[in-house]
Design an enzyme around this catalytic site. Structure first.
Site, short mmCIF file in Angstrom:
data_model
loop_
_atom_site.label_atom_id
_atom_site.label_comp_id
_atom_site.label_asym_id
_atom_site.label_seq_id
_atom_site.Cartn_x
_atom_site.Cartn_y
_atom_site.Cartn_z
N HIS A 163 -109.19 -24.28 20.44
CA HIS A 163 -108.16 -23.45 21.06
C HIS A 163 -108.71 -22.90 22.39
O HIS A 163 -109.80 -22.32 22.41
CB HIS A 163 -107.84 -22.24 20.18
N HIS A 193 -109.85 -29.44 16.55
CA HIS A 193 -109.23 -28.97 17.79
C HIS A 193 -109.86 -27.66 18.22
O HIS A 193 -110.20 -26.82 17.39
CB HIS A 193 -107.71 -28.80 17.62
P1 5GP Z 1 -105.77 -24.02 13.01
O1 5GP Z 1 -105.85 -25.30 12.19
O2 5GP Z 1 -106.68 -23.98 14.18
O3 5GP Z 1 -105.89 -22.78 12.15
O4 5GP Z 1 -104.28 -23.89 13.56
C1 5GP Z 1 -103.54 -25.00 13.99
C2 5GP Z 1 -102.78 -24.64 15.24
O5 5GP Z 1 -101.90 -25.73 15.52
C3 5GP Z 1 -101.93 -23.38 15.14
O6 5GP Z 1 -102.29 -22.48 16.19
C4 5GP Z 1 -100.50 -23.88 15.26
O7 5GP Z 1 -99.66 -23.00 15.97
C5 5GP Z 1 -100.65 -25.22 15.95
N1 5GP Z 1 -99.65 -26.19 15.56
C6 5GP Z 1 -99.25 -26.47 14.30
N2 5GP Z 1 -98.33 -27.44 14.29
C7 5GP Z 1 -98.13 -27.79 15.59
C8 5GP Z 1 -97.28 -28.77 16.22
O8 5GP Z 1 -96.51 -29.49 15.60
N3 5GP Z 1 -97.36 -28.84 17.58
C9 5GP Z 1 -98.19 -28.05 18.31
N4 5GP Z 1 -98.18 -28.21 19.63
N5 5GP Z 1 -99.01 -27.12 17.75
C10 5GP Z 1 -98.99 -27.01 16.39
#
Ligand code: 5GP
Ligand code: ZN
Length: 139
Positions: free
Chosen positions: A103, A101
């Site tokens: 951001h 993903h």
């Molecule tokens: P990363 O893997 O890029 O470090 O972080 C994952 C991102 O996914 C985080 O910014 C977190 O807030 C977001 N996130 C985690 N669980 C959920 C969810 O259930 N729904 C949504 N919309 N975002 C999520």
């Protein structure tokens, strides 16, 4: 983690609710539940892949195209002053959800968020680092 128990795959098939803001054949974009600023959006390939190392080029191109579409939408909708793009790949880089993903983060003049702090190279490290990367690319 495989696709069957992947949180973001469940969002793709609407098993878990999300604030979906954009969708096309290959990509879904939805609001991050814990945003750096309101409007912080995650852009994902619909097809499961873990990270930048695994995603194929067609999916990656679709994700980046959509990230730009979202950037324009955030500018229009939220009058953002700027946009950061970010991607955490693997646990060592802070990845928590192992479905690739990007951001898309709206930024506002004076907001306190600091994405990264640079530090200078040690003596000799600058050119040596360039050499290592060029060697890897020329393999
Ligand atoms: P990363 O893997 O890029 O470090 O972080 C994952 C991102 O996914 C985080 O910014 C977190 O807030 C977001 N996130 C985690 N669980 C959920 C969810 O259930 N729904 C949504 N919309 N975002 C999520
Ligand atoms: Zn997934």
């Amino acid at each position: 983690m495989n696709a069957a128990d992947c949180l973001f795959c469940k969002i793709v098939v609407r098993e878990i609710p999300a604030q979906i803001v954009y969708e096309d054949d290959n990509v879904l974009a939805f609001l991050d539940i814990n945003p750096i600023n309101p409007g912080h959006t995650l852009v994902i390939p619909k097809k499961h892949s873990k990270d930048i190392f695994e995603i194929d080029y067609a999916e990656w191109t679709a994700v980046m195209r959509a990230a730009r579409v979202i950037a324009h939408a955030l500018e229009t909708a939220l009058k953002t002053d700027g946009i950061n793009l970010g991607m955490n790949n693997r646990a060592g880089a802070g990845q928590v959800v192992f479905h690739a993903h990007v951001h898309v983060i709206p930024r506002f003049e004076g907001d306190p968020h600091k994405l990264w702090r640079g530090k200078p190279y040690a003596e000799g490290e600058f050119a040596a680092t360039g050499d290592k990367i060029r060697a890897a690319l020329n393999k």
